[in-house]
Design a protein around this motif. Structure first.
Motif, short mmCIF file in Angstrom:
data_model
loop_
_atom_site.label_atom_id
_atom_site.label_comp_id
_atom_site.label_asym_id
_atom_site.label_seq_id
_atom_site.Cartn_x
_atom_site.Cartn_y
_atom_site.Cartn_z
N ASP A 54 -0.56 6.40 15.55
CA ASP A 54 0.02 8.54 15.78
C ASP A 54 -1.70 8.78 14.80
O ASP A 54 -1.57 9.03 13.89
CB ASP A 54 0.65 8.17 14.78
N LYS A 55 -2.18 9.41 16.06
CA LYS A 55 -3.05 10.62 15.89
C LYS A 55 -3.10 11.57 15.03
O LYS A 55 -3.41 11.84 13.75
CB LYS A 55 -3.82 10.98 16.81
N SER A 56 -1.60 11.80 14.85
CA SER A 56 -1.38 12.68 13.69
C SER A 56 -1.55 11.82 12.56
O SER A 56 -1.25 13.37 11.51
CB SER A 56 0.00 13.76 13.82
N ASN A 57 -1.83 11.20 12.10
CA ASN A 57 -1.18 10.53 10.88
C ASN A 57 -3.24 10.87 10.47
O ASN A 57 -3.27 10.33 9.20
CB ASN A 57 -0.68 8.82 10.75
N THR A 94 0.70 -1.44 -0.12
CA THR A 94 0.12 -0.13 -0.11
C THR A 94 0.81 1.02 -0.02
O THR A 94 0.29 2.10 -0.50
CB THR A 94 -1.38 -0.06 1.12
N GLY A 95 2.05 0.88 0.24
CA GLY A 95 2.71 2.51 0.19
C GLY A 95 2.31 3.11 1.40
O GLY A 95 2.19 3.08 2.63
N ASN A 96 3.18 4.60 1.02
CA ASN A 96 3.21 5.51 2.12
C ASN A 96 1.51 6.47 2.40
O ASN A 96 -0.19 5.84 2.24
CB ASN A 96 3.03 7.11 1.40
N GLN A 97 1.03 6.08 4.03
CA GLN A 97 -0.02 6.40 5.09
C GLN A 97 -1.43 7.43 3.64
O GLN A 97 -2.52 7.03 3.21
CB GLN A 97 -0.12 7.01 5.34
#
Length: 253
Positions: A91-94, A41-44
């Motif tokens: 991680d909420k920031s993600n 899937t790669g990057n979030q």
């Protein structure tokens, strides 16, 4: 890590971009006797919704690009170690303030097993985030040590204790570019952070490699300048020698 450098390491995280490239690079890894932990899937950013939160449908769509591939031979021989489902679900920031839920984590693992039943499923997260739920389809947890997390023995012991209680294997790791102590003197990528120096790499790497519960050891992240340092190359060579003399471990619980 570029595929042309597969032969220099025994394993790496590999981000799959398209089916044709994946098969080609799997063949390169096979010839180099390298093992791949694959992210399909790669990057979030690839599976966030319009509000920045986690989007299960988008995650599945990214995985489905590879659904038609027969990866069984690569899994059976060990070229594919496992499927890295996601990085930092806690991680909420993600995720625009909303961490990925524990039921969703199990759903990701179950979806992967539906497509490739024999492929190990793994996720990178802090050990305590997964507590309070059951994961019949999640095989392993990937951890990543930083000096700011305290003594490495305590860090590993805490992660292993929870992994055992949840019935999961453990993949160890260190952040070589930002996880070092102040005494390393090697500037990190972020302000106020330091890269791991050669002594830390030897000590921490040996600790992960020689723990009988840990099935793999990864270093984040690939950087040609860091790896070109003679002291780091010497430390890497020592860790490679240790790794070569350890029997292969299956990342299944």
């Amino acid at each position: 890590m570029p595929p042309e450098r597969f032969s220099e390491f025994s394993a790496t995280v590999y981000t799959a971009t398209d089916p044709d490239t994946l098969i080609r690079d799997l063949e390169t890894a096979r010839r180099a006797n390298a093992r791949l932990y694959i992210s399909f899937t790669g990057n979030q950013a690839n599976f966030r919704n319009s509000s920045g939160g986690f989007d299960m449908a988008k995650w599945k769509q990214r995985v489905d690009r590879f659904r038609g591939l027969d990866l069984t031979p690569y899994i059976a021989e060990g070229t594919i170690v496992g499927h890295l489902l996601m990085d930092e679900p806690y991680d909420k920031s993600n995720w625009n303030g909303n961490p990925v839920s524990l039921p969703d984590i199990e759903a990701l693992a179950a979806y992967s097993k539906e497509i490739w039943p024999s492929m190990v499923t793994a996720i990178r997260t802090h050990y305590d985030y997964l507590e309070g739920y059951e994961y019949p389809h999640l095989d392993a947890v990937r951890t990543q040590y930083h000096s700011r997390f305290g003594p490495i023995d305590d860090f590993i012991a805490a992660h292993i204790a929870v992994s055992r209680s949840l019935g999961q294997a453990m993949i160890g790791g260190v952040n070589v570019l930002d996880g070092g102590s102040k005494t390393s003197g090697i500037p990190g990528e972020r302000e106020g952070r330091f890269a791991i120096d050669a002594d830390e790499l030897r000590s921490w790497g040996r600790r992960f490699l020689t723990d009988p519960y840990i099935c793999g050891f990864l270093m984040y992240q690939y950087d040609s300048t860091y790896l070109a340092r003679p002291d780091i190359q010497a430390a890497m060579a020592e860790l490679s020698e240790i790794a070569r003399n350890i029997p292969k471990r299956d990342c299944r619980p």
